[in-house]
Design a protein around this motif. Structure first.
Motif, mmCIF file in Angstrom:
data_model
loop_
_atom_site.group_PDB
_atom_site.id
_atom_site.type_symbol
_atom_site.label_atom_id
_atom_site.label_comp_id
_atom_site.label_asym_id
_atom_site.label_seq_id
_atom_site.Cartn_x
_atom_site.Cartn_y
_atom_site.Cartn_z
ATOM 1 N N HIS A 201 5.632 1.868 7.862
ATOM 2 C CA HIS A 201 6.155 2.251 6.542
ATOM 3 C C HIS A 201 7.664 2.472 6.528
ATOM 4 N N HIS B 47 -0.071 -3.515 2.407
ATOM 5 C CA HIS B 47 -0.635 -4.090 3.644
ATOM 6 C C HIS B 47 -1.546 -5.283 3.315
ATOM 7 N N GLU B 61 -6.239 0.764 6.359
ATOM 8 C CA GLU B 61 -5.638 1.167 5.075
ATOM 9 C C GLU B 61 -5.693 0.029 4.053
ATOM 10 N N HIS B 114 -0.787 3.012 -1.373
ATOM 11 C CA HIS B 114 -1.000 3.257 0.063
ATOM 12 C C HIS B 114 -2.078 4.307 0.248
HETATM 13 ZN ZN LIG Z 1 0.615 2.121 3.807
#
Ligand SMILES: [Zn+2]
Lengths: 221, 245
Positions: A201, B47, B61, B114
């Motif tokens: 991230h 992602h 995730e 997320h």
């Molecule tokens: Zn993430």
């Protein structure tokens, strides 16, 4: 009656062994002397234990997304690079300790190096990645860029998430600036190499401005 | 290679931004009342493909973000909001490609979704780029600078809707390539475990993120916030996607 030649041989052997003994004694003494001389030429003083000083650490808290200042006493070396490294080591030790408010494994060993370089002028985003660490030509009082080299295992074991990764970056930047106010910019490397993100991230390709990170800490909002 | 993709992306971004400003100018030159602008929301399930994101219990995730994106898309569609998604399946997408999709959509809001095992409730992030005046050719990786204030307003709408639904909310600023490259109000939404379960055990935390009931609560609150965001823009009588405050 012992034959004469045997007596002569015995005397010769006796003299030879006495002489050899003397030579060996001499050689041993000489080597010992040389060894002592080498020892004497080494610094006799033990490395000085750095004096305990106070440092302000900006400690992250996952529960409320805050970064709060806490004062700790720890041995701090005079050299700014070593000083910055020692302070960050203490911060990461707190994160690795049981019951941490921002659990991240690794601790002190996760900081491979910290280098302070003269900060580049102008747009910090334009700073080329992978600046070579050098202590030459350092401006004695100008703003500085801290290059924080993290170990690969720290990045690999860092929990993945926007909040947790951002808090690690913010707390490192704020802690560096609080204790070495000339540090205005921070760049991150992993095992000496530029890296895209910390753990999927937080962007590690950018130069972080320490003034910016202080104002963007979630605690301020 | 990478540099040339960036350059191409800048050209595309510039190409996208020009028609939108032209549209805004023509809209403002017309006599009021202005026709209601098409309200578009971009949902980015973060992602995907070779990038699994964080590990959440037994799930990556990427699976949770896609489920949330699909759920939110149907809630928004049901309320008459046009939705553009960056992905509908388990595919690898670069942040440049995601931003490109978002910038092409000419949207009034973009949420990058997320999920994470750390903390609790919902974490909202706005770009920590310093707010800047919009320029004709904005640097590709700082396009969001012109939108930071609008993004913070959107974050405020999301915050109050989530709190209203009884969820814990944490606000923050971060540098995230996908958000920094977007030219519209954009917020990264990170769903963390439910408040109570998050403190019980890792398993309970992971279970709460995978719980359809919890996901539905979050999605409904986000949808309510976006409906509010749309009406806020309409009541101001302006195209909130194309104008700065
Ligand atoms: Zn993430």
């Amino acid at each position: 009656m012992i034959p004469r030649y045997q007596t002569v041989l015995f005397v010769i052997l006796l003299v030879a062994s006495v002489v050899m003994g003397a030579v060996l004694w001499q050689l041993r003494n000489r080597d010992r002397q040389r060894l002592l001389e080498v020892e004497n030429s080494l610094p006799t003083q033990a490395p000085e234990a750095a004096p305990e000083q106070q440092a302000t650490l900006y400690v992250a808290n996952d529960a409320d997304g805050s970064v709060a200042a806490e004062v700790f006493s720890l041995p701090l070396p005079q050299n700014p690079n070593e000083r910055a490294r020692a302070i960050l080591g203490k911060l990461l030790d707190l994160y690795a300790a049981p019951g941490s408010t921002h659990p991240v494994p690794g601790g002190d060993a996760s900081i491979a190096h910290v280098f302070l370089l003269p900060a580049a002028d102008g747009n910090p985003a334009a700073t080329p990645s992978g600046a070579t660490p050098s202590t030459e030509n350092r401006a004695p009082s100008g703003p500085e860029l801290a290059v924080v080299d993290l170990t690969r295992s720290f990045a690999a074991n860092h929990p993945s998430g926007l909040e947790t990764e951002t808090l690690t970056i913010l707390s490192i930047c704020a802690t560096l600036h609080a204790n070495l106010p000339r540090i205005t910019q921070v760049r991150f490397l992993v095992d000496g190499q530029p890296c895209a993100t910390l753990a999927g991230h937080a962007d590690l390709t950018r130069t972080y401005l320490t003034g910016e990170t202080a104002s963007t800490a979630a605690a301020d909002r | 290679m990478r540099r040339s993709t960036r350059l191409l992306a800048v050209l595309i971004a510039a190409a996208v931004s020009l028609p939108s400003t032209a549209q805004a100018q023509s809209a403002s030159s017309q006599a009021p009342p202005a026709p209601p602008a098409r309200f578009v929301v971009v949902l980015d399930a973060a992602h995907g493909g070779s990038d699994p994101g964080a590990r959440i219990g037994g799930l990556p995730e990427k699976t949770i973000t896609l489920a949330l994106s699909v759920r939110l898309r149907s809630l928004l569609s049901a309320r008459g909001i046009s939705v553009v998604t960056t992905r509908e399946s388990d595919v690898t997408l670069s942040s440049e490609r995601r931003a490109e999709i978002a910038n092409h959509a000419d949207a009034q809001a973009c949420l990058s979704l997320h999920a994470s095992m750390t903390g609790s409730g919902v974490h909202l992030f706005v770009s920590s780029l310093a707010p800047a005046q919009p320029v004709r050719f904005e640097p590709w990786n700082a396009a969001q600078a012109a939108w930071v204030l609008r993004s913070m307003a959107l974050e405020g709408a999301l915050n109050s809707a989530l709190r209203h639904a009884g969820l814990t909310v944490t606000l923050g600023r971060t540098l995230l390539p996908i958000i920094d490259n977007i030219s519209c109000p954009a917020v990264a939404v990170e769903v963390a475990p439910d408040d109570e379960s998050g403190r019980a055990s890792t398993q309970a935390a992971a279970a709460s993120l995978d719980d359809p009931g919890y996901q539905a609560r979050v999605a409904q609150a986000l949808a309510a916030a976006l409906v509010e965001w749309r009406s806020e823009g309409a009541s101001q009588g302006e195209d909130i996607g194309a104008d700065q405050p």
